[in-house]
Design a protein around this motif. Structure first.
Motif, short mmCIF file in Angstrom:
data_model
loop_
_atom_site.label_atom_id
_atom_site.label_comp_id
_atom_site.label_asym_id
_atom_site.label_seq_id
_atom_site.Cartn_x
_atom_site.Cartn_y
_atom_site.Cartn_z
N LEU A 243 64.07 -0.65 23.20
CA LEU A 243 65.07 -1.71 23.32
C LEU A 243 65.96 -1.78 22.09
N SER B 225 58.04 -1.47 24.39
CA SER B 225 57.88 -2.91 24.66
C SER B 225 57.68 -3.15 26.14
N ASP C 184 56.06 -11.35 23.26
CA ASP C 184 55.77 -12.35 24.30
C ASP C 184 55.92 -13.80 23.83
N ALA D 145 63.10 -2.08 19.36
CA ALA D 145 61.69 -2.08 19.77
C ALA D 145 61.36 -0.80 20.52
N TRP E 49 60.86 -3.67 28.85
CA TRP E 49 62.09 -3.05 28.35
C TRP E 49 61.90 -1.60 27.90
N ALA F 76 58.21 -3.22 16.84
CA ALA F 76 59.49 -3.93 16.79
C ALA F 76 59.96 -4.04 15.35
N VAL G 282 62.35 -8.93 21.91
CA VAL G 282 61.02 -8.78 22.49
C VAL G 282 60.11 -9.91 22.06
N GLY H 50 67.70 -1.66 27.43
CA GLY H 50 66.42 -0.97 27.38
C GLY H 50 66.45 0.32 28.16
#
Length: 336
Positions: free
Chosen positions: A257, A251, A154, A248, A254, A227, A151, A282
């Motif tokens: 995840l 997220s 970003d 994660a 996803w 995460a 993840v 995911g």
């Protein structure tokens, strides 16, 4: 644009007089050629051929400097700007220093960093996970297994960050960071990042773990994303092995995840051979499988050639449509 030109002129003048102030002008320019072929279920194959800047390492220039203010105490700064070497455009037209802009205070009790910088697992400055879990780090486009499957919140840097890194105790360091990511204090876009991690480095062995979260703006549906990451690598001399895992929750794209990667690098014919595989799964059967092999050859201490081939297959959530992508890169990178 006028403000940018004025800023560049001022920085050029400062760099010219920086010899007495322990300031360094530095950078990289990475120019490459990329062929990418993409096939989406039910559609014709799409193949592109293009020149790309920053494949193996982002093209950038910057200023950095340090000053010792007392015995064991040092103040430093980094101002770094990304650019596209193919068209000479800035990486961000709104920021002159879109990559890094921070001040550090290094003391016997640890290092404090304040400003625009990376998070603990995104592959940028301060990262202890993504860049350590794969021989490709977070570069080489599709070959970057941690960038395509983790993840990373970003993967962009965050503003208004405060990061603390402890001194090493028997190879162990503690990392903690908090940041007001964007927006004003009362803005509806306000996000806050927080992370804590522990790393261990002793000879050929490295390992780290992190726990991170982003507090979303008021009124945004769903829980705040979280995460948890693990990374390790070991250098056997004849080869170096890499491994990484991330779990994660909530997220973007996803949902919940699970992602993992394995990789290896080895010196071959005067250069470095790299290979990795990765898998991510995911919500709603959203999944991605990838693999890559690459080679890097140094022409000098500051210049190297590189090439890689990567393949990824992603199955979309809900629709189950598959996208198969093959990518070939070839380029040269020079540091100054």
């Amino acid at each position: 644009m006028k403000k940018t030109l004025i800023a560049v002129a001022a920085l050029s003048a400062m760099a010219a007089s920086a010899m007495a102030a322990n300031v360094t002008l530095y950078g990289k320019i990475d120019q490459g050629f990329q062929v990418q072929s993409k096939k989406v279920d039910g559609k014709d194959r799409d193949t592109t051929w293009k020149g790309v800047s920053g494949i193996s390492s982002g093209s950038r220039w910057g200023l950095k400097g340090t000053e010792q203010i007392a015995d064991g105490y040092t103040v430093g700064f980094v101002l770094e700007s990304g650019f596209d070497g193919m068209d000479a455009k800035f990486g961000d037209e709104e920021r002159l220093f879109n990559r890094d802009a921070f001040l550090t205070l290094n003391t016997p009790f640890g290092m404090l960093t304040v400003g625009r910088t990376g998070k603990l697992s995104d592959g940028n400055t301060g990262d202890i996970i993504a860049g350590k879990a794969s021989p490709f780090g977070t570069s080489y486009k599709l070959a970057s297994s941690t960038k395509t499957t983790f993840v990373g919140f970003d993967t962009s840097r965050t503003d208004r960050a405060v990061r603390y890194v402890s001194p090493k105790f028997a190879g162990v360091q503690v990392h903690a960071e908090y940041a007001n990511m964007n927006g004003k204090a009362t803005a509806s876009t306000k996000q806050r990042y927080g992370g804590i991690g522990v790393s261990y480095a002793n000879g050929p062995f490295y390992a780290a773990m992190t726990a991170e979260t982003i507090r979303m703006p008021a009124g945004v549906a769903g829980d705040d994303p979280q995460a948890y990451g693990l990374a390790a690598n070991y250098d056997f001399g004849v080869a170096k092995v890499f491994a990484g895992y991330q779990y994660a929750k909530e997220s973007a794209n996803w949902g919940d995840l699970n992602a993992g990667t394995l990789g290896v690098s080895a010196p071959v014919a005067g250069g470095m051979l790299m290979a990795s595989v990765a898998y991510a799964k995911g919500d709603d059967s959203h999944s991605l499988t990838s693999g890559a092999i690459g080679y890097k050859y140094s022409l000098s201490k500051r210049t190297y050639l590189y090439t890689d081939v990567a393949y990824a297959q992603e199955k979309a959530a809900t629709t189950k449509v598959k996208t198969k992508t093959t990518e070939f890169n070839l380029g040269i990178c020079h540091s100054f």
